[in-house]
Design an enzyme around this catalytic site. Sequence first.
Site, PDB file in Angstrom:
ATOM      1  N   TYR A  54       0.839  -1.202   0.000  1.00 26.86           N
ATOM      2  CA  TYR A  54       0.000   0.000   0.000  1.00 26.86           C
ATOM      3  C   TYR A  54       0.874   1.252   0.000  1.00 26.86           C
ATOM      4  O   TYR A  54       1.669   1.482   0.914  1.00 26.86           O
ATOM      5  CB  TYR A  54      -0.953   0.027   1.213  1.00 26.86           C
ATOM      6  N   SER A 154      -5.524 -14.355   0.968  1.00 32.04           N
ATOM      7  CA  SER A 154      -6.411 -13.338   0.410  1.00 32.04           C
ATOM      8  C   SER A 154      -6.653 -13.648  -1.064  1.00 32.04           C
ATOM      9  O   SER A 154      -5.696 -13.726  -1.843  1.00 32.04           O
ATOM     10  CB  SER A 154      -5.802 -11.935   0.565  1.00 32.04           C
ATOM     11  N   LEU A 212     -18.137  -1.359   0.454  1.00 38.03           N
ATOM     12  CA  LEU A 212     -18.917  -0.376  -0.310  1.00 38.03           C
ATOM     13  C   LEU A 212     -18.543  -0.392  -1.791  1.00 38.03           C
ATOM     14  O   LEU A 212     -18.884   0.549  -2.516  1.00 38.03           O
ATOM     15  CB  LEU A 212     -18.688   1.043   0.244  1.00 38.03           C
ATOM     16  N   LYS A 220     -22.641   7.718  -4.025  1.00 34.56           N
ATOM     17  CA  LYS A 220     -21.958   8.956  -4.431  1.00 34.56           C
ATOM     18  C   LYS A 220     -21.656   9.023  -5.919  1.00 34.56           C
ATOM     19  O   LYS A 220     -21.342  10.090  -6.439  1.00 34.56           O
ATOM     20  CB  LYS A 220     -20.677   9.141  -3.622  1.00 34.56           C
ATOM     21  N   ARG A 230     -12.510   8.432  -4.940  1.00 33.65           N
ATOM     22  CA  ARG A 230     -11.489   7.430  -5.265  1.00 33.65           C
ATOM     23  C   ARG A 230     -11.374   7.208  -6.775  1.00 33.65           C
ATOM     24  O   ARG A 230     -10.274   7.096  -7.303  1.00 33.65           O
ATOM     25  CB  ARG A 230     -11.814   6.106  -4.571  1.00 33.65           C
ATOM     26  N   SER A 288     -11.779   8.180   3.638  1.00 38.19           N
ATOM     27  CA  SER A 288     -10.786   9.229   3.384  1.00 38.19           C
ATOM     28  C   SER A 288     -11.031  10.434   4.291  1.00 38.19           C
ATOM     29  O   SER A 288     -10.255  11.380   4.277  1.00 38.19           O
ATOM     30  CB  SER A 288     -10.834   9.650   1.907  1.00 38.19           C
ATOM     31  N   GLU A 295     -20.062   7.788   9.930  1.00 38.96           N
ATOM     32  CA  GLU A 295     -21.296   7.286   9.308  1.00 38.96           C
ATOM     33  C   GLU A 295     -21.246   5.754   9.192  1.00 38.96           C
ATOM     34  O   GLU A 295     -22.187   5.064   9.583  1.00 38.96           O
ATOM     35  CB  GLU A 295     -21.440   7.916   7.914  1.00 38.96           C
TER      36      GLU A 295
END
Length: 323
Positions: A54, A154, A212, A220, A230, A288, A295
Amino acid sequence: MNYRRLGSTGLQISELSFGAWVTFGDQIGQEMAERLMRVAFDAGVNYFDNAESYSGGKAETIMGNVFKNAGWARETFVVSTKFYWGLRETVNQRNTLNRKYLLEAINGSLKRLQLDYVDIVFAHRPDPDTPIAETVWAMHKLIESDKALYWGTSEWSAYEIVSAIYLAEKYHLHKPVTEQSHYNMFTREKLEKEYLRLFQEHHYGDVIWSPLASGFLSGKYNDGIPADSRAAQPGYEWLQKTFTSAERIDKVKQLAPIASDLGATMAQLAIAWCLKNPYLSSVILGASRPEQLQENLGARAIAPLLTPETLERIENVLQNKPR
Ligand code: NDP
């Protein structure tokens, strides 16, 4: 916060956790990362996810600084990192799970995270060029040398995971204990079909990512790609193809009234829906900015409102339940 056992292990992790992909080091810096991790920790989140790759290692450095600045006792949090892609364009350092890479990579991660050990180390992807037995031995070695406590996979196939479990049993090595899988309202096949026997017969854990769908399920993207989102970030343009799919946008729009009937936002509904899956140990959130995280943490209160009737309403919109 509710805590769930990680598969068949005794380790308890918060059912909502927080990860660093795309954000730490690329979208946000040290100060914002610390604000976000504090919001999560104060809400009872005890599990933080990262990966060597990352932001080319920056995400681990930032997270390590937060652990240090915050002064949280090491016993109070669980941290994972992941290996496969590597940090260098060199042979044996890229796209591999061989013993040499894994035993060297952990040292870099521990240094960046400023920790003596990580709780969970993941094989970030399967490596078709390294025998699974070699990876199992290397992961066992990481645990035996006290650099990691558990290991997982993963995006491995059920076949690859079961092979690793059987090899570990055969040689009395530490077994992988959990997957980290892509799971959300639009991506269901592996978790709800392929892995079922893995969960039921091996009690394999799963901590899921992109609940999400990278933010798409918040609604969004219903009217285009927001400039600060993003999908507008350099290097993430590939997301735009799915984010402009008329069929998917239509489904998100149809789900919105179900969310508002529950007094929830669309993001909360999508995360709460993931929480209803009994095989999950944790839903890894991404954010972010602090308002998003606040939320999303509210999804915990929405999950108990998802009655069989509401889940049926959701299925009627999604029309993608794996058979
Ligand atoms: P999500 O699908 O939840 O996407 C998170 C992003 O969506 C945020 O960064 C933000 O992006 C946007 N967002 C979040 N909440 C809201 C909201 N309430 N309203 C509007 N927009 C919102 O999760 P991630 O894809 O980030 O995955 C979570 C974690 O899973 C990662 O951090 C990582 O630790 C792990 N992961 C693991 C992978 C693996 O291969 N094992 C792969 C990918 C992730 P923005 O504001 O920029 O639009």
